[in-house]
Design an enzyme around this catalytic site. Structure first.
Site, PDB file in Angstrom:
ATOM      1  N   HIS A 106       0.865  -1.194   0.000  1.00  0.00           N
ATOM      2  CA  HIS A 106       0.000   0.000   0.000  1.00  0.00           C
ATOM      3  C   HIS A 106       0.890   1.229   0.000  1.00  0.00           C
ATOM      4  O   HIS A 106       1.485   1.579   1.022  1.00  0.00           O
ATOM      5  CB  HIS A 106      -0.888   0.014   1.246  1.00  0.00           C
ATOM      6  CG  HIS A 106      -1.839   1.172   1.306  1.00  0.00           C
ATOM      7  ND1 HIS A 106      -3.160   1.027   1.675  1.00  0.00           N
ATOM      8  CD2 HIS A 106      -1.686   2.496   1.053  1.00  0.00           C
ATOM      9  CE1 HIS A 106      -3.766   2.199   1.649  1.00  0.00           C
ATOM     10  NE2 HIS A 106      -2.880   3.111   1.279  1.00  0.00           N
ATOM     11  N   HIS A 130       1.375   5.434  -1.827  1.00  0.00           N
ATOM     12  CA  HIS A 130       0.946   6.542  -2.680  1.00  0.00           C
ATOM     13  C   HIS A 130       2.185   7.125  -3.348  1.00  0.00           C
ATOM     14  O   HIS A 130       3.115   7.565  -2.654  1.00  0.00           O
ATOM     15  CB  HIS A 130       0.241   7.621  -1.856  1.00  0.00           C
ATOM     16  CG  HIS A 130      -1.007   7.147  -1.189  1.00  0.00           C
ATOM     17  ND1 HIS A 130      -2.254   7.274  -1.776  1.00  0.00           N
ATOM     18  CD2 HIS A 130      -1.209   6.527  -0.003  1.00  0.00           C
ATOM     19  CE1 HIS A 130      -3.170   6.764  -0.969  1.00  0.00           C
ATOM     20  NE2 HIS A 130      -2.558   6.305   0.115  1.00  0.00           N
ATOM     21  N   LYS A 149      -9.646  -0.558  -5.480  1.00  0.00           N
ATOM     22  CA  LYS A 149      -9.663   0.129  -4.190  1.00  0.00           C
ATOM     23  C   LYS A 149     -10.999   0.788  -3.913  1.00  0.00           C
ATOM     24  O   LYS A 149     -11.516   1.546  -4.738  1.00  0.00           O
ATOM     25  CB  LYS A 149      -8.547   1.183  -4.158  1.00  0.00           C
ATOM     26  CG  LYS A 149      -8.451   1.975  -2.862  1.00  0.00           C
ATOM     27  CD  LYS A 149      -8.078   1.071  -1.686  1.00  0.00           C
ATOM     28  CE  LYS A 149      -7.984   1.880  -0.390  1.00  0.00           C
ATOM     29  NZ  LYS A 149      -6.664   2.507  -0.236  1.00  0.00           N
ATOM     30  N   HIS A 179     -10.486   1.103   2.221  1.00  0.00           N
ATOM     31  CA  HIS A 179     -10.220   2.152   3.209  1.00  0.00           C
ATOM     32  C   HIS A 179     -11.375   2.075   4.197  1.00  0.00           C
ATOM     33  O   HIS A 179     -12.478   2.548   3.919  1.00  0.00           O
ATOM     34  CB  HIS A 179     -10.140   3.525   2.556  1.00  0.00           C
ATOM     35  CG  HIS A 179      -9.830   4.630   3.529  1.00  0.00           C
ATOM     36  ND1 HIS A 179      -8.611   5.273   3.555  1.00  0.00           N
ATOM     37  CD2 HIS A 179     -10.565   5.181   4.537  1.00  0.00           C
ATOM     38  CE1 HIS A 179      -8.606   6.178   4.528  1.00  0.00           C
ATOM     39  NE2 HIS A 179      -9.791   6.136   5.132  1.00  0.00           N
ATOM     40  N   HIS A 200      -4.371  -0.447   6.063  1.00  0.00           N
ATOM     41  CA  HIS A 200      -3.901   0.323   7.217  1.00  0.00           C
ATOM     42  C   HIS A 200      -4.824   0.162   8.427  1.00  0.00           C
ATOM     43  O   HIS A 200      -5.369   1.136   8.952  1.00  0.00           O
ATOM     44  CB  HIS A 200      -3.708   1.798   6.877  1.00  0.00           C
ATOM     45  CG  HIS A 200      -4.765   2.423   5.997  1.00  0.00           C
ATOM     46  ND1 HIS A 200      -6.110   2.323   6.240  1.00  0.00           N
ATOM     47  CD2 HIS A 200      -4.652   3.167   4.883  1.00  0.00           C
ATOM     48  CE1 HIS A 200      -6.785   2.977   5.317  1.00  0.00           C
ATOM     49  NE2 HIS A 200      -5.912   3.502   4.474  1.00  0.00           N
ATOM     50  N   ASP A 214       1.442   2.811   3.458  1.00  0.00           N
ATOM     51  CA  ASP A 214       0.557   3.962   3.262  1.00  0.00           C
ATOM     52  C   ASP A 214       1.364   5.253   3.223  1.00  0.00           C
ATOM     53  O   ASP A 214       0.875   6.314   3.616  1.00  0.00           O
ATOM     54  CB  ASP A 214      -0.529   4.028   4.334  1.00  0.00           C
ATOM     55  CG  ASP A 214      -1.630   5.036   3.997  1.00  0.00           C
ATOM     56  OD1 ASP A 214      -1.821   5.327   2.795  1.00  0.00           O
ATOM     57  OD2 ASP A 214      -2.293   5.521   4.931  1.00  0.00           O
TER      58      ASP A 214
END
Length: 348
Positions: A17, A19, A103, A140, A178, A251
Protein backbone atom coordinates in the site's frame (compact mmCIF):
# COMPACT_ATOMS: atom_id res chain seq x y z
CA UNK A 1 19.13 -3.59 24.08
CA UNK A 2 20.97 -6.84 24.76
CA UNK A 3 20.75 -9.64 22.28
CA UNK A 4 19.97 -7.40 19.30
CA UNK A 5 21.89 -8.49 16.18
CA UNK A 6 24.17 -6.05 14.41
CA UNK A 7 22.48 -6.79 11.09
CA UNK A 8 19.41 -8.48 9.64
CA UNK A 9 19.18 -9.95 6.14
CA UNK A 10 15.75 -10.51 4.60
CA UNK A 11 14.18 -11.64 1.39
CA UNK A 12 13.52 -8.38 -0.43
CA UNK A 13 10.12 -7.17 0.77
CA UNK A 14 7.13 -5.62 -0.98
CA UNK A 15 4.97 -2.64 -0.03
CA UNK A 16 1.31 -3.59 -0.30
CA UNK A 17 0.00 0.00 0.00
CA UNK A 18 1.78 3.14 -1.19
CA UNK A 19 0.95 6.54 -2.68
CA UNK A 20 3.33 7.66 -5.42
CA UNK A 21 1.38 10.70 -6.71
CA UNK A 22 2.19 11.93 -10.22
CA UNK A 23 4.31 14.41 -12.15
CA UNK A 24 7.32 15.94 -10.42
CA UNK A 25 6.21 14.58 -7.04
CA UNK A 26 6.19 11.05 -8.51
CA UNK A 27 9.73 11.45 -9.78
CA UNK A 28 10.82 12.63 -6.31
CA UNK A 29 9.36 9.77 -4.25
CA UNK A 30 9.58 6.66 -6.45
CA UNK A 31 13.32 6.12 -5.76
CA UNK A 32 12.69 5.76 -2.01
CA UNK A 33 10.15 2.98 -2.54
CA UNK A 34 12.06 1.31 -5.38
CA UNK A 35 15.23 1.11 -3.27
CA UNK A 36 13.54 -0.85 -0.50
CA UNK A 37 10.82 -2.88 -2.18
CA UNK A 38 10.66 -5.19 -5.17
CA UNK A 39 6.96 -4.53 -5.76
CA UNK A 40 4.33 -2.14 -4.47
CA UNK A 41 0.56 -1.86 -4.65
CA UNK A 42 0.08 1.68 -5.97
CA UNK A 43 -2.96 3.63 -4.86
CA UNK A 44 -5.20 5.10 -7.61
CA UNK A 45 -6.41 8.31 -5.91
CA UNK A 46 -4.86 10.76 -8.34
CA UNK A 47 -6.66 13.79 -9.78
CA UNK A 48 -8.46 12.57 -11.80
CA UNK A 49 -8.55 9.10 -10.23
CA UNK A 50 -7.34 5.97 -12.03
CA UNK A 51 -10.69 4.39 -12.87
CA UNK A 52 -9.87 2.42 -16.04
CA UNK A 53 -7.35 -0.18 -17.07
CA UNK A 54 -6.09 2.12 -19.81
CA UNK A 55 -5.39 4.84 -17.23
CA UNK A 56 -3.65 2.31 -14.97
CA UNK A 57 -1.38 1.19 -17.81
CA UNK A 58 -0.46 4.79 -18.60
CA UNK A 59 0.23 5.54 -14.92
CA UNK A 60 2.37 2.41 -14.65
CA UNK A 61 4.49 3.68 -17.53
CA UNK A 62 5.10 6.98 -15.73
CA UNK A 63 6.10 5.15 -12.55
CA UNK A 64 8.58 2.91 -14.39
CA UNK A 65 10.11 5.96 -16.05
CA UNK A 66 10.86 7.35 -12.57
CA UNK A 67 12.68 4.24 -11.32
CA UNK A 68 16.43 4.95 -11.06
CA UNK A 69 18.58 3.45 -13.80
CA UNK A 70 19.52 -0.10 -12.90
CA UNK A 71 16.71 -0.41 -10.36
CA UNK A 72 14.37 -3.40 -10.34
CA UNK A 73 10.87 -2.41 -9.24
CA UNK A 74 7.40 -3.60 -10.28
CA UNK A 75 4.39 -1.36 -9.64
CA UNK A 76 1.22 -3.37 -9.05
CA UNK A 77 -1.64 -1.20 -10.24
CA UNK A 78 -5.09 -0.65 -8.80
CA UNK A 79 -8.34 0.85 -10.04
CA UNK A 80 -10.43 3.36 -8.12
CA UNK A 81 -13.91 1.98 -7.45
CA UNK A 82 -16.81 4.32 -8.13
CA UNK A 83 -20.58 3.94 -8.07
CA UNK A 84 -20.41 3.48 -11.85
CA UNK A 85 -17.45 1.12 -12.33
CA UNK A 86 -18.77 -1.46 -14.84
CA UNK A 87 -18.17 -5.21 -14.39
CA UNK A 88 -16.60 -5.23 -17.87
CA UNK A 89 -13.80 -3.00 -16.54
CA UNK A 90 -13.07 -5.60 -13.87
CA UNK A 91 -12.54 -8.21 -16.54
CA UNK A 92 -10.34 -5.89 -18.58
CA UNK A 93 -8.30 -5.21 -15.47
CA UNK A 94 -7.77 -8.90 -14.76
CA UNK A 95 -6.87 -9.64 -18.37
CA UNK A 96 -4.30 -6.82 -18.42
CA UNK A 97 -1.98 -8.71 -16.10
CA UNK A 98 -0.85 -5.48 -14.39
CA UNK A 99 -3.91 -4.52 -12.29
CA UNK A 100 -3.67 -6.39 -9.00
CA UNK A 101 -6.73 -5.06 -7.13
CA UNK A 102 -9.52 -2.48 -6.96
CA UNK A 103 -9.66 0.13 -4.19
CA UNK A 104 -12.77 1.14 -2.26
CA UNK A 105 -12.72 4.68 -0.89
CA UNK A 106 -15.95 5.70 0.81
CA UNK A 107 -16.66 9.14 -0.64
CA UNK A 108 -15.04 11.81 1.52
CA UNK A 109 -13.02 9.39 3.63
CA UNK A 110 -9.54 10.71 2.86
CA UNK A 111 -7.35 12.60 0.38
CA UNK A 112 -8.80 12.63 -3.16
CA UNK A 113 -11.74 10.40 -2.22
CA UNK A 114 -14.49 12.71 -3.46
CA UNK A 115 -15.15 10.42 -6.43
CA UNK A 116 -15.40 7.38 -4.15
CA UNK A 117 -18.37 5.17 -3.44
CA UNK A 118 -21.49 6.88 -2.09
CA UNK A 119 -23.71 3.79 -1.95
CA UNK A 120 -22.07 0.37 -1.74
CA UNK A 121 -25.18 -1.34 -3.16
CA UNK A 122 -24.49 0.37 -6.50
CA UNK A 123 -21.22 -1.56 -6.74
CA UNK A 124 -22.66 -5.03 -6.12
CA UNK A 125 -22.48 -6.18 -9.78
CA UNK A 126 -18.87 -5.00 -9.89
CA UNK A 127 -18.00 -6.78 -6.64
CA UNK A 128 -19.60 -9.96 -7.99
CA UNK A 129 -17.40 -9.71 -11.08
CA UNK A 130 -14.33 -9.21 -8.88
CA UNK A 131 -15.15 -12.35 -6.92
CA UNK A 132 -15.60 -14.28 -10.18
CA UNK A 133 -12.22 -13.30 -11.64
CA UNK A 134 -10.30 -13.29 -8.35
CA UNK A 135 -9.48 -9.58 -8.16
CA UNK A 136 -9.14 -8.43 -4.52
CA UNK A 137 -10.97 -5.48 -3.00
CA UNK A 138 -8.77 -3.11 -1.01
CA UNK A 139 -10.77 -1.21 1.59
CA UNK A 140 -10.22 2.15 3.21
CA UNK A 141 -12.21 1.10 6.24
CA UNK A 142 -13.79 4.24 7.65
CA UNK A 143 -17.39 5.32 8.03
CA UNK A 144 -17.88 8.86 6.76
CA UNK A 145 -21.20 9.75 8.38
CA UNK A 146 -20.76 13.16 10.06
CA UNK A 147 -22.21 11.85 13.32
CA UNK A 148 -19.39 9.29 13.70
CA UNK A 149 -16.46 10.40 15.85
CA UNK A 150 -13.21 10.41 13.84
CA UNK A 151 -11.62 8.00 16.31
CA UNK A 152 -14.53 5.55 15.88
CA UNK A 153 -14.71 5.57 12.10
CA UNK A 154 -12.91 2.27 11.56
CA UNK A 155 -14.87 0.42 14.24
CA UNK A 156 -18.19 1.68 12.87
CA UNK A 157 -17.21 0.83 9.29
CA UNK A 158 -16.41 -2.72 10.35
CA UNK A 159 -19.79 -3.13 12.04
CA UNK A 160 -21.95 -1.40 9.44
CA UNK A 161 -20.18 -2.18 6.18
CA UNK A 162 -17.30 -4.65 6.23
CA UNK A 163 -18.90 -7.54 8.12
CA UNK A 164 -22.06 -7.46 5.92
CA UNK A 165 -19.89 -7.18 2.81
CA UNK A 166 -17.89 -10.27 3.76
CA UNK A 167 -21.10 -12.19 4.39
CA UNK A 168 -22.68 -11.14 1.09
CA UNK A 169 -19.67 -11.79 -1.16
CA UNK A 170 -18.20 -15.02 0.15
CA UNK A 171 -15.88 -15.49 -2.83
CA UNK A 172 -14.33 -12.01 -2.63
CA UNK A 173 -10.81 -11.44 -1.33
CA UNK A 174 -10.66 -8.35 0.87
CA UNK A 175 -7.76 -6.40 2.40
CA UNK A 176 -8.53 -4.03 5.27
CA UNK A 177 -5.92 -1.41 4.48
CA UNK A 178 -3.90 0.32 7.22
CA UNK A 179 -5.83 -1.34 10.05
CA UNK A 180 -5.67 0.83 13.18
CA UNK A 181 -7.87 -0.70 15.88
CA UNK A 182 -8.04 -3.75 18.13
CA UNK A 183 -11.44 -4.48 16.58
CA UNK A 184 -9.91 -4.53 13.10
CA UNK A 185 -7.12 -6.82 14.25
CA UNK A 186 -9.61 -9.22 15.85
CA UNK A 187 -11.79 -9.30 12.71
CA UNK A 188 -8.86 -10.26 10.49
CA UNK A 189 -7.25 -12.63 12.98
CA UNK A 190 -10.45 -14.61 13.49
CA UNK A 191 -11.92 -14.08 10.03
CA UNK A 192 -11.95 -16.13 6.84
CA UNK A 193 -8.81 -16.92 4.86
CA UNK A 194 -9.87 -14.44 2.17
CA UNK A 195 -9.57 -11.49 4.57
CA UNK A 196 -6.21 -9.81 5.28
CA UNK A 197 -4.88 -6.48 6.55
CA UNK A 198 -1.93 -4.19 5.97
CA UNK A 199 -0.23 -2.41 8.86
CA UNK A 200 1.79 0.78 8.57
CA UNK A 201 5.03 1.55 10.38
CA UNK A 202 3.66 4.77 11.84
CA UNK A 203 0.66 3.03 13.37
CA UNK A 204 3.11 0.63 15.03
CA UNK A 205 5.23 3.46 16.43
CA UNK A 206 2.95 6.33 17.48
CA UNK A 207 -0.48 6.98 18.95
CA UNK A 208 -2.88 9.87 18.51
CA UNK A 209 -0.95 11.74 21.21
CA UNK A 210 1.76 12.41 18.60
CA UNK A 211 -0.57 14.83 16.81
CA UNK A 212 -0.82 17.02 19.90
CA UNK A 213 2.64 16.84 21.50
CA UNK A 214 3.37 20.44 22.46
CA UNK A 215 0.88 21.77 19.91
CA UNK A 216 -0.73 20.67 16.65
CA UNK A 217 1.65 18.40 14.68
CA UNK A 218 0.18 18.25 11.14
CA UNK A 219 2.88 15.90 9.87
CA UNK A 220 1.54 13.21 12.20
CA UNK A 221 -1.99 13.59 10.83
CA UNK A 222 -3.09 10.65 8.68
CA UNK A 223 -6.32 8.83 7.90
CA UNK A 224 -7.25 6.64 9.54
CA UNK A 225 -5.81 8.64 12.43
CA UNK A 226 -3.54 6.89 14.88
CA UNK A 227 -5.51 5.56 17.82
CA UNK A 228 -4.95 4.74 21.50
CA UNK A 229 -1.97 2.92 23.01
CA UNK A 230 -4.07 -0.23 23.44
CA UNK A 231 -4.73 -0.20 19.68
CA UNK A 232 -1.04 0.31 18.88
CA UNK A 233 -0.19 -2.65 21.11
CA UNK A 234 -2.81 -4.80 19.33
CA UNK A 235 -1.33 -3.84 15.95
CA UNK A 236 2.20 -4.65 17.11
CA UNK A 237 1.09 -8.00 18.48
CA UNK A 238 -0.62 -8.81 15.17
CA UNK A 239 2.36 -7.74 13.04
CA UNK A 240 4.85 -9.73 15.12
CA UNK A 241 2.61 -12.77 15.66
CA UNK A 242 3.54 -14.59 12.46
CA UNK A 243 -0.14 -14.63 11.44
CA UNK A 244 -0.05 -14.95 7.64
CA UNK A 245 -2.80 -12.44 6.88
CA UNK A 246 -1.11 -9.40 8.38
CA UNK A 247 1.54 -7.85 6.16
CA UNK A 248 3.48 -4.70 5.36
CA UNK A 249 1.79 -1.71 3.76
CA UNK A 250 3.37 1.67 4.42
CA UNK A 251 0.56 3.96 3.26
CA UNK A 252 3.42 6.39 2.62
CA UNK A 253 1.67 9.52 1.38
CA UNK A 254 3.69 12.59 0.37
CA UNK A 255 2.25 16.08 0.70
CA UNK A 256 3.90 19.43 0.19
CA UNK A 257 4.91 21.08 3.47
CA UNK A 258 3.03 24.28 2.62
CA UNK A 259 -0.20 22.27 2.29
CA UNK A 260 0.32 20.17 5.43
CA UNK A 261 1.03 23.31 7.46
CA UNK A 262 -1.98 25.22 6.13
CA UNK A 263 -5.32 26.03 7.76
CA UNK A 264 -6.80 22.77 6.41
CA UNK A 265 -3.94 20.38 5.86
CA UNK A 266 -4.43 17.02 4.09
CA UNK A 267 -4.00 13.62 5.73
CA UNK A 268 -0.89 11.60 5.04
CA UNK A 269 2.50 10.64 6.49
CA UNK A 270 5.55 10.21 4.27
CA UNK A 271 7.59 7.21 5.44
CA UNK A 272 9.05 5.70 2.26
CA UNK A 273 12.47 7.25 2.96
CA UNK A 274 12.91 4.92 5.96
CA UNK A 275 10.07 2.45 5.62
CA UNK A 276 11.80 -0.88 6.14
CA UNK A 277 14.09 0.61 8.76
CA UNK A 278 11.10 1.83 10.80
CA UNK A 279 9.45 -1.58 10.72
CA UNK A 280 12.73 -3.10 11.94
CA UNK A 281 12.74 -0.65 14.82
CA UNK A 282 9.19 -1.58 15.81
CA UNK A 283 9.92 -5.30 15.60
CA UNK A 284 13.14 -4.87 17.59
CA UNK A 285 11.28 -3.07 20.37
CA UNK A 286 8.85 -6.02 20.47
CA UNK A 287 11.72 -8.52 20.63
CA UNK A 288 10.53 -10.06 17.35
CA UNK A 289 13.11 -9.29 14.67
CA UNK A 290 12.97 -12.96 13.67
CA UNK A 291 9.34 -12.39 12.57
CA UNK A 292 10.07 -9.39 10.35
CA UNK A 293 10.82 -11.40 7.21
CA UNK A 294 7.48 -13.20 7.25
CA UNK A 295 5.55 -9.97 7.74
CA UNK A 296 7.55 -7.95 5.22
CA UNK A 297 8.48 -10.50 2.58
CA UNK A 298 6.23 -13.58 2.63
CA UNK A 299 2.69 -12.95 3.85
CA UNK A 300 1.76 -10.38 1.18
CA UNK A 301 2.77 -12.33 -1.91
CA UNK A 302 1.29 -15.49 -0.45
CA UNK A 303 -2.09 -13.79 0.02
CA UNK A 304 -2.04 -12.22 -3.46
CA UNK A 305 -0.95 -15.51 -5.06
CA UNK A 306 2.35 -14.07 -6.32
CA UNK A 307 5.82 -15.62 -6.11
CA UNK A 308 8.05 -14.59 -3.25
CA UNK A 309 11.01 -12.45 -4.22
CA UNK A 310 14.41 -14.06 -4.50
CA UNK A 311 16.72 -11.10 -3.90
CA UNK A 312 18.00 -10.25 -0.41
CA UNK A 313 18.41 -6.97 1.48
CA UNK A 314 20.40 -6.20 4.59
CA UNK A 315 19.74 -3.80 7.45
CA UNK A 316 22.47 -2.84 9.91
CA UNK A 317 21.89 -1.42 13.37
CA UNK A 318 23.50 1.92 12.69
CA UNK A 319 21.55 5.02 13.79
CA UNK A 320 21.11 7.83 11.28
CA UNK A 321 19.33 11.16 11.37
CA UNK A 322 16.36 11.81 9.11
CA UNK A 323 16.60 15.16 7.24
CA UNK A 324 14.26 17.97 8.30
CA UNK A 325 13.06 18.47 4.72
CA UNK A 326 13.07 16.48 1.49
CA UNK A 327 12.40 17.56 -2.09
CA UNK A 328 8.98 17.01 -3.64
CA UNK A 329 9.26 18.30 -7.19
CA UNK A 330 8.87 22.07 -7.02
CA UNK A 331 7.93 21.78 -3.34
CA UNK A 332 9.34 20.12 -0.23
CA UNK A 333 7.93 17.67 2.30
CA UNK A 334 8.54 16.90 5.95
CA UNK A 335 9.23 13.16 6.33
CA UNK A 336 8.20 11.00 9.24
CA UNK A 337 10.73 11.33 12.09
CA UNK A 338 12.13 14.54 10.57
CA UNK A 339 15.36 15.61 12.35
CA UNK A 340 15.09 12.54 14.58
CA UNK A 341 17.07 9.31 14.62
CA UNK A 342 16.25 5.91 13.13
CA UNK A 343 18.09 2.92 14.61
CA UNK A 344 18.42 0.81 11.47
CA UNK A 345 19.96 1.57 8.06
CA UNK A 346 19.40 -0.21 4.75
CA UNK A 347 22.76 -1.09 3.20
CA UNK A 348 22.01 -3.59 0.43
Amino acid sequence: MTGVPASVTLTRPDDWHVHLRDGSALAAVVPDTARRFARAIVMPNLLPPVTTTAAALAYRGRILAAVPVGGAFEPLMTLYLTDATPPAEVRRARESGVVAAIKLYPAGATTHSDAGVTDLARTYPTLEAMAEVGLPLLVHGEATDPDVDVFDRERVFIERTLVPLLERFRGLKVVLEHVTTREGVALVRDGPARLAATITAHHLLITRNAMFAGGIRPHHYCLPVCKREEDRVALLEAATSGHPRFFLGTDSAPHARRRKESGCGPAGIYSAHAALELYAEAFEHAGALDRLEGFASFHGPDFYGLPRNRERVTLVREPWQVPERMGLGEDELVPFRAAEWVDWRLVA
